[in-house]
Design a protein around this motif. Structure first.
Motif, PDB file in Angstrom:
ATOM      1  N   ASP A 460     -26.694  44.475 -16.634  1.00 12.77           N
ATOM      2  CA  ASP A 460     -27.918  44.623 -17.424  1.00 12.77           C
ATOM      3  C   ASP A 460     -28.907  45.550 -16.729  1.00 12.77           C
ATOM      4  O   ASP A 460     -29.608  46.338 -17.392  1.00 12.77           O
ATOM      5  CB  ASP A 460     -28.565  43.256 -17.663  1.00 12.77           C
ATOM      6  CG  ASP A 460     -27.852  42.454 -18.737  1.00 12.77           C
ATOM      7  OD1 ASP A 460     -27.112  43.069 -19.538  1.00 12.77           O
ATOM      8  OD2 ASP A 460     -28.019  41.217 -18.783  1.00 12.77           O
ATOM      9  N   GLU A 461     -29.004  45.448 -15.398  1.00 14.69           N
ATOM     10  CA  GLU A 461     -29.914  46.329 -14.670  1.00 14.69           C
ATOM     11  C   GLU A 461     -29.458  47.786 -14.775  1.00 14.69           C
ATOM     12  O   GLU A 461     -30.282  48.697 -14.917  1.00 14.69           O
ATOM     13  CB  GLU A 461     -29.995  45.889 -13.203  1.00 14.69           C
ATOM     14  CG  GLU A 461     -30.792  44.606 -13.021  1.00 14.69           C
ATOM     15  CD  GLU A 461     -30.679  44.029 -11.623  1.00 14.69           C
ATOM     16  OE1 GLU A 461     -31.651  43.399 -11.164  1.00 14.69           O
ATOM     17  OE2 GLU A 461     -29.620  44.207 -10.976  1.00 14.69           O
ATOM     18  N   TRP A 462     -28.142  48.032 -14.724  1.00 14.83           N
ATOM     19  CA  TRP A 462     -27.653  49.391 -14.899  1.00 14.83           C
ATOM     20  C   TRP A 462     -27.938  49.898 -16.307  1.00 14.83           C
ATOM     21  O   TRP A 462     -28.268  51.080 -16.507  1.00 14.83           O
ATOM     22  CB  TRP A 462     -26.154  49.464 -14.612  1.00 14.83           C
ATOM     23  CG  TRP A 462     -25.831  49.680 -13.159  1.00 14.83           C
ATOM     24  CD1 TRP A 462     -25.114  48.863 -12.342  1.00 14.83           C
ATOM     25  CD2 TRP A 462     -26.219  50.804 -12.360  1.00 14.83           C
ATOM     26  NE1 TRP A 462     -25.037  49.403 -11.071  1.00 14.83           N
ATOM     27  CE2 TRP A 462     -25.705  50.602 -11.060  1.00 14.83           C
ATOM     28  CE3 TRP A 462     -26.953  51.971 -12.613  1.00 14.83           C
ATOM     29  CZ2 TRP A 462     -25.904  51.509 -10.025  1.00 14.83           C
ATOM     30  CZ3 TRP A 462     -27.155  52.881 -11.582  1.00 14.83           C
ATOM     31  CH2 TRP A 462     -26.633  52.648 -10.312  1.00 14.83           C
ATOM     32  N   ARG A 463     -27.829  49.030 -17.311  1.00 18.82           N
ATOM     33  CA  ARG A 463     -28.129  49.465 -18.690  1.00 18.82           C
ATOM     34  C   ARG A 463     -29.590  49.909 -18.798  1.00 18.82           C
ATOM     35  O   ARG A 463     -29.906  50.879 -19.485  1.00 18.82           O
ATOM     36  CB  ARG A 463     -27.826  48.345 -19.686  1.00 18.82           C
ATOM     37  CG  ARG A 463     -26.339  48.098 -19.880  1.00 18.82           C
ATOM     38  CD  ARG A 463     -26.065  47.128 -21.024  1.00 18.82           C
ATOM     39  NE  ARG A 463     -24.639  46.841 -21.115  1.00 18.82           N
ATOM     40  CZ  ARG A 463     -24.055  45.805 -20.526  1.00 18.82           C
ATOM     41  NH1 ARG A 463     -24.778  44.937 -19.832  1.00 18.82           N
ATOM     42  NH2 ARG A 463     -22.761  45.625 -20.637  1.00 18.82           N
ATOM     43  N   LEU A 464     -30.487  49.164 -18.147  1.00 20.06           N
ATOM     44  CA  LEU A 464     -31.898  49.542 -18.138  1.00 20.06           C
ATOM     45  C   LEU A 464     -32.080  50.912 -17.490  1.00 20.06           C
ATOM     46  O   LEU A 464     -32.830  51.760 -17.997  1.00 20.06           O
ATOM     47  CB  LEU A 464     -32.711  48.483 -17.380  1.00 20.06           C
ATOM     48  CG  LEU A 464     -34.212  48.745 -17.225  1.00 20.06           C
ATOM     49  CD1 LEU A 464     -34.892  48.749 -18.580  1.00 20.06           C
ATOM     50  CD2 LEU A 464     -34.851  47.707 -16.307  1.00 20.06           C
ATOM     51  N   ILE A 465     -31.379  51.147 -16.381  1.00 24.25           N
ATOM     52  CA  ILE A 465     -31.470  52.446 -15.699  1.00 24.25           C
ATOM     53  C   ILE A 465     -30.939  53.562 -16.600  1.00 24.25           C
ATOM     54  O   ILE A 465     -31.582  54.611 -16.760  1.00 24.25           O
ATOM     55  CB  ILE A 465     -30.683  52.397 -14.368  1.00 24.25           C
ATOM     56  CG1 ILE A 465     -31.386  51.460 -13.379  1.00 24.25           C
ATOM     57  CG2 ILE A 465     -30.543  53.802 -13.770  1.00 24.25           C
ATOM     58  CD1 ILE A 465     -30.556  51.103 -12.159  1.00 24.25           C
TER      59      ILE A 465
END
Length: 603
Positions: A460-465
């Motif tokens: 999820d954090e990578w998707r935000l990035i």
């Protein structure tokens, strides 16, 4: 001869005009053309309804929204104004009856759909009538660059040659500078007066959240903030509309679907239920204009990203038309960006229009990933300015954190490059996180230098990035159907380390308790006044049922609250209440006076 102010006070029941309304009305009464940009709920209809009553002849109101025509005509009928409409919902005999009234000069306003208006038979009929003016509602539909272009609107330009003596007024709530210019050109409004009344709706709180179990997020929002309120939930597909309405019903909410694939009878029934009853949620496709005029919609939720800021602003504008607090909440994810980019690139439009659609989507994505005041960016998009942050959007209420994401961005961009710029977000994230799945091994990506270098971040954090890298245009999405990522020129300085990149941190986990919560109108009423409030609403509902109209057409909530404050006991005092005109005083006054007098007697 009554004045415009006389009509406003005695017919509509308002003591004075708001903002530019009086100047617009005066311009039309003098026979000038006008372009009017005014926010939803700002009182656009009054701008042509008042001069239509005063000028001799009938005003032709062009609207693409069939349901709204019925609503407008019902409201005018209760005010004692002679109005009717012609569209595909009427039978042949009903249309002939309207035409007879038109020819006998028995109408002040006639609402008509553009495709019906432009039929030669209709135009010949209008040439036999005394016309007062043409009002083009939802005028952005005339522009091929607008977000809601309707081909039938293109031919409206021919009306100027056919009826050169009549003033024209074009009205819209959403149009950027390019769209405004096309409206002016197509409707030949160059010599008319242009009224840009601002776009701000300060009563609407804008919130945008990344998707993280969107249904759970929606349920939490409804249960904690919106119990007992009416609202609209938008979804991108008809299937999702049906599924969401069914799921909300299972959670105990009165939710109804509304999309173009439903039969006319079901759409009409669901819309009427929404308009006439309290505590109803309508679930609709973002691509289908509902044409609702319900003033007490307390929230609009987007379960998916709309196509543009124009569409978003128009759809959120359905909330809080009565001026009371309302919330516009959007959930979005990178899958929305991919889907919308694919839709734009695979459409049948020409390349210039496709590029414009991509630009609009990028502008909306920038709004979603914004660190600062959302309202300032929204208004700037429409060439309107807000000097200071609004204090009533999620970024103002809870300023998001930012962080130095240069190294993370370099890893992401390098992985896109190392995998050949041939894959979508999910596969790139798998490689970054060192996944051991079949697809990674199929392409031998476990052997790349970027495999497993991003394990410190969750998926999820990578998707935000990645969303923010796309929003910053360091990455682009191939729109041919696969959502493939590739680098842009803007990625070079970040990859080389020549540029520091600050990105927005994930604010999803922040405590909801710190957010400003919007209460129902009923929560603002003193306990001692509650019996009278409920009695006034019951009286309104009874009268609405008798007249076959939504309750707000009898009186809106603001008028009932004014009665609650002043407690008038005679017709003269009731006439001073905002929203009580002569006809409504005659039709409904005594019923409400009886309720107030009885409550005062029991105090």
């Amino acid at each position: 001869m009554p004045s415009a102010l006389d009509i406003l006070q005695h017919t509509f029941g308002y003591s004075e005009f708001r903002g530019e309304q009086e100047a617009i009305v005066t311009s039309l009464l003098e026979g000038h053309d006008a372009l009017v940009l005014m926010p939803t709920g700002g009182g656009k209809s009054l701008c042509y309804q008042v001069p239509a009553i005063l000028r001799p002849g009938v005003a032709i109101v062009v609207s693409p929204l069939i349901a709204l025509m019925q609503d407008q005509v019902d409201a005018l009928d209760e005010l004692g104004v002679s109005a009717s409409f012609v569209n595909s919902s009427l039978s042949y005999d009903e249309i002939r009856t309207v035409e007879r009234r038109l020819l006998s000069n028995d109408l002040d306003l006639l609402y008509i759909a553009p495709e019906r208006l432009l039929q030669e038979r209709t135009l010949e009929l209008l040439e036999r009538c005394q016309l007062s003016m043409f009002a083009i509602d939802e005028a952005h539909c005339v522009s091929q660059w607008g977000h809601d272009f309707r081909r039938d609107y293109l031919a409206l330009s021919g009306l100027r040659q056919r009826f050169p003596q009549q003033p024209f007024i074009a009205l819209t709530a959403t149009a950027d500078e390019r769209t405004r210019q096309e409206i002016i050109d197509r409707l030949q409004l160059h010599n008319g007066k242009h009224f840009i009344c601002g776009f701000d709706r300060p009563n609407i709180q804008y919130r945008i959240r990344q998707k993280a179990q969107a249904r759970k997020q929606l349920l939490n929002f409804l249960q904690t903030e919106q119990q007992g309120n009416s609202g609209v939930v938008y979804c991108l597909s008809r299937k999702k509309v049906e599924e969401t309405a069914k799921w909300l019903s299972e959670q105990g909410f009165h939710a109804l679907p509304f999309h173009a694939g439903l039969s006319s009878d079901i759409k009409r029934e669901n819309q009427n239920t929404f308009l006439r009853e309290d505590q109803v949620i309508i679930v609709a496709t973002v691509a289908f204009g509902m044409g609702i005029d319900k003033p007490d919609v307390r929230f609009v939720v987007h379960m998916d990203m709309p196509k543009s800021i124009e569409a978003y602003y128009q759809e959120t504008g359905r909330a809080g038309r009565d001026g009371d607090e309302a919330v516009a909440l959007m959930f979005y994810g990178i899958e929305d960006v991919v889907k919308l980019k694919q839709m734009a690139s695979t459409s049948e439009a020409d390349e210039a229009f496709k590029r414009l659609e991509q630009q609009r989507l990028n502008a909306l994505l920038a709004l979603c990933e914004l660190h600062t005041c959302r309202r300032q960016l929204l208004l700037r998009y429409f060439s309107d300015e807000l000097e200071n942050p609004c204090g009533n959007c999620d970024n103002c209420i809870e300023p998001p954190r930012s962080w130095d994401a240069t190294e993370a961005a370099q890893k992401a961009l390098s992985c896109v490059y190392r995998t050949g710029q041939r894959f979508g977000v999910n596969h790139i994230i798998d490689v970054l996180r060192g996944a051991n799945n079949e697809r990674v091994f199929k392409f031998s990506h476990q052997n790349l230098s970027t495999w497993g270098i991003g394990k410190e971040y969750s998926a999820d954090e990578w998707r935000l990035i990645f969303r923010q890298l796309i929003a910053r245009e360091l990455l682009a999405i191939d729109g041919e159907g696969w959502g493939v990522l590739h680098l842009t020129e803007l990625a070079r300085p970040v990859l080389r380390g020549d540029e520091v990149l600050e990105l927005r941190a994930d604010v999803q986990a922040k405590a909801e308790s710190r957010r400003k919560v919007h209460k129902r109108i009923v929560d603002d009423i003193e306990e001692a006044d509650m019996p009278l409030w409920q009695a006034l609403r019951a009286c309104r509902k009874r009268l609405a049922q008798e007249h076959g109209v939504p309750p707000y057409i009898i009186f809106n909530d603001a008028t009932l609250r004014d009665m609650l404050v002043h407690r008038p006991e005679d017709e003269h005092a009731l006439r001073q209440v905002n929203g009580v005109g002569d006809k409504k005083l005659q039709s409904f006054g005594q019923a409400f006076l009886d309720v107030i007098i009885e409550d005062n007697f029991n105090m």
